[in-house]
Design a protein around this motif. Structure first.
Motif, PDB file in Angstrom:
ATOM      1  N   LYS A  31       0.820  -1.216   0.000  1.00 47.53           N
ATOM      2  CA  LYS A  31       0.000   0.000   0.000  1.00 47.53           C
ATOM      3  C   LYS A  31       0.859   1.274   0.000  1.00 47.53           C
ATOM      4  O   LYS A  31       0.332   2.375   0.036  1.00 47.53           O
ATOM      5  CB  LYS A  31      -0.926   0.024   1.229  1.00 47.53           C
ATOM      6  CG  LYS A  31      -1.891  -1.151   1.281  1.00 47.53           C
ATOM      7  CD  LYS A  31      -2.902  -1.094   0.171  1.00 47.53           C
ATOM      8  CE  LYS A  31      -3.892  -2.247   0.284  1.00 47.53           C
ATOM      9  NZ  LYS A  31      -4.798  -2.312  -0.838  1.00 47.53           N
ATOM     10  N   ARG A  33       2.834   4.439  -1.068  1.00 50.19           N
ATOM     11  CA  ARG A  33       2.505   5.365  -2.157  1.00 50.19           C
ATOM     12  C   ARG A  33       3.671   6.273  -2.557  1.00 50.19           C
ATOM     13  O   ARG A  33       3.458   7.328  -3.134  1.00 50.19           O
ATOM     14  CB  ARG A  33       1.317   6.248  -1.737  1.00 50.19           C
ATOM     15  CG  ARG A  33       0.046   5.501  -1.448  1.00 50.19           C
ATOM     16  CD  ARG A  33      -0.843   5.279  -2.632  1.00 50.19           C
ATOM     17  NE  ARG A  33      -1.022   6.496  -3.393  1.00 50.19           N
ATOM     18  CZ  ARG A  33      -1.167   6.519  -4.719  1.00 50.19           C
ATOM     19  NH1 ARG A  33      -1.162   5.420  -5.404  1.00 50.19           N
ATOM     20  NH2 ARG A  33      -1.320   7.659  -5.341  1.00 50.19           N
ATOM     21  N   GLY A  60      -6.763  -5.738 -10.656  1.00 50.83           N
ATOM     22  CA  GLY A  60      -7.104  -5.244  -9.326  1.00 50.83           C
ATOM     23  C   GLY A  60      -7.074  -6.349  -8.288  1.00 50.83           C
ATOM     24  O   GLY A  60      -6.576  -6.149  -7.163  1.00 50.83           O
ATOM     25  N   TYR A  63      -3.472  -7.269  -7.293  1.00 48.65           N
ATOM     26  CA  TYR A  63      -2.782  -6.251  -6.492  1.00 48.65           C
ATOM     27  C   TYR A  63      -3.609  -5.743  -5.321  1.00 48.65           C
ATOM     28  O   TYR A  63      -3.225  -4.778  -4.668  1.00 48.65           O
ATOM     29  CB  TYR A  63      -2.376  -5.077  -7.396  1.00 48.65           C
ATOM     30  CG  TYR A  63      -1.272  -5.447  -8.340  1.00 48.65           C
ATOM     31  CD1 TYR A  63       0.061  -5.255  -7.992  1.00 48.65           C
ATOM     32  CD2 TYR A  63      -1.552  -6.011  -9.578  1.00 48.65           C
ATOM     33  CE1 TYR A  63       1.077  -5.609  -8.857  1.00 48.65           C
ATOM     34  CE2 TYR A  63      -0.532  -6.366 -10.451  1.00 48.65           C
ATOM     35  CZ  TYR A  63       0.781  -6.162 -10.079  1.00 48.65           C
ATOM     36  OH  TYR A  63       1.789  -6.519 -10.939  1.00 48.65           O
ATOM     37  N   ARG A  65      -6.431  -4.110  -5.327  1.00 44.87           N
ATOM     38  CA  ARG A  65      -6.839  -2.744  -5.624  1.00 44.87           C
ATOM     39  C   ARG A  65      -8.194  -2.763  -6.325  1.00 44.87           C
ATOM     40  O   ARG A  65      -8.570  -3.744  -6.963  1.00 44.87           O
ATOM     41  CB  ARG A  65      -5.843  -2.054  -6.563  1.00 44.87           C
ATOM     42  CG  ARG A  65      -4.435  -1.887  -6.045  1.00 44.87           C
ATOM     43  CD  ARG A  65      -4.411  -0.915  -4.883  1.00 44.87           C
ATOM     44  NE  ARG A  65      -3.126  -0.333  -4.596  1.00 44.87           N
ATOM     45  CZ  ARG A  65      -2.124  -0.942  -4.002  1.00 44.87           C
ATOM     46  NH1 ARG A  65      -2.220  -2.200  -3.676  1.00 44.87           N
ATOM     47  NH2 ARG A  65      -1.009  -0.300  -3.741  1.00 44.87           N
ATOM     48  N   ASP A  66      -8.896  -1.656  -6.251  1.00 42.50           N
ATOM     49  CA  ASP A  66     -10.155  -1.493  -6.962  1.00 42.50           C
ATOM     50  C   ASP A  66      -9.859  -1.331  -8.459  1.00 42.50           C
ATOM     51  O   ASP A  66      -8.872  -0.704  -8.828  1.00 42.50           O
ATOM     52  CB  ASP A  66     -10.884  -0.259  -6.425  1.00 42.50           C
ATOM     53  CG  ASP A  66     -12.252  -0.101  -7.044  1.00 42.50           C
ATOM     54  OD1 ASP A  66     -12.395   0.772  -7.915  1.00 42.50           O
ATOM     55  OD2 ASP A  66     -13.154  -0.875  -6.682  1.00 42.50           O
ATOM     56  N   GLY A  69      -9.062   2.196  -9.769  1.00 42.02           N
ATOM     57  CA  GLY A  69      -7.698   2.669  -9.523  1.00 42.02           C
ATOM     58  C   GLY A  69      -6.731   2.103 -10.546  1.00 42.02           C
ATOM     59  O   GLY A  69      -5.822   2.792 -11.025  1.00 42.02           O
TER      60      GLY A  69
END
Length: 142
Positions: A31, A33, A60, A63, A65-66, A69
């Motif tokens: 996560k 960034r 997604g 990873y 993730r949505d 994104g």
């Protein structure tokens, strides 16, 4: 798409991307960034979409993730590539070359061909994967 084939391809992109950006493979799914990790992560997404025709939800899921994104990240990389951004273009070219070299070493040197039409089996598989992706995008059920 076979699970083994997909897993091998995904790992090849992840390992090559991590190696190129001098980060750990786990950093791609973390996560964190920081710019270095975000660029590497987005490049991996872009290549998985480009080379293996994975859907946004598939990437997604890999990873955690949505899909929206993932779409935004891939769009950003595509824009940077179109603008010939020197932080992206050489990196993507080198990673793709590394993956292609690795694939050439793994795939048999004898080209397998369809007995009916004579088309290379790997090309048929790629076409089948692209058609499946299009069906998935349209929401069609097999």
């Amino acid at each position: 798409m076979s699970d083994l084939r997909t897993a091998t391809e995904i790992h090849s992109v992840r390992y090559a991307t991590a190696w190129h950006f001098h980060i750990k493979v786990d950093d791609l799914t973390s996560k964190v960034r920081t710019e270095q990790f975000v660029i590497a992560r987005h490049v991996a997404w872009y290549l998985e979409r480009k080379l293996w025709a994975l859907s946004y939800p598939q990437i997604g899921n890999i990873y955690d993730r949505d899909h929206s994104g993932v779409m935004a990240g891939i769009k950003h990389v595509a824009e940077r590539v179109a603008a010939l951004d020197m932080r992206y273009v050489p990196a993507i070219d080198k990673i793709e070359a590394m993956i292609n070299r690795q694939r050439d070493e793994v795939e048999p040197k004898t080209v397998l061909a369809c007995p009916t039409c004579g088309t290379n089996i790997f090309e048929l598989r790629r076409q089948l994967d692209l058609m499946q992706r299009r069906l998935d995008e349209l929401g069609a059920k097999p």
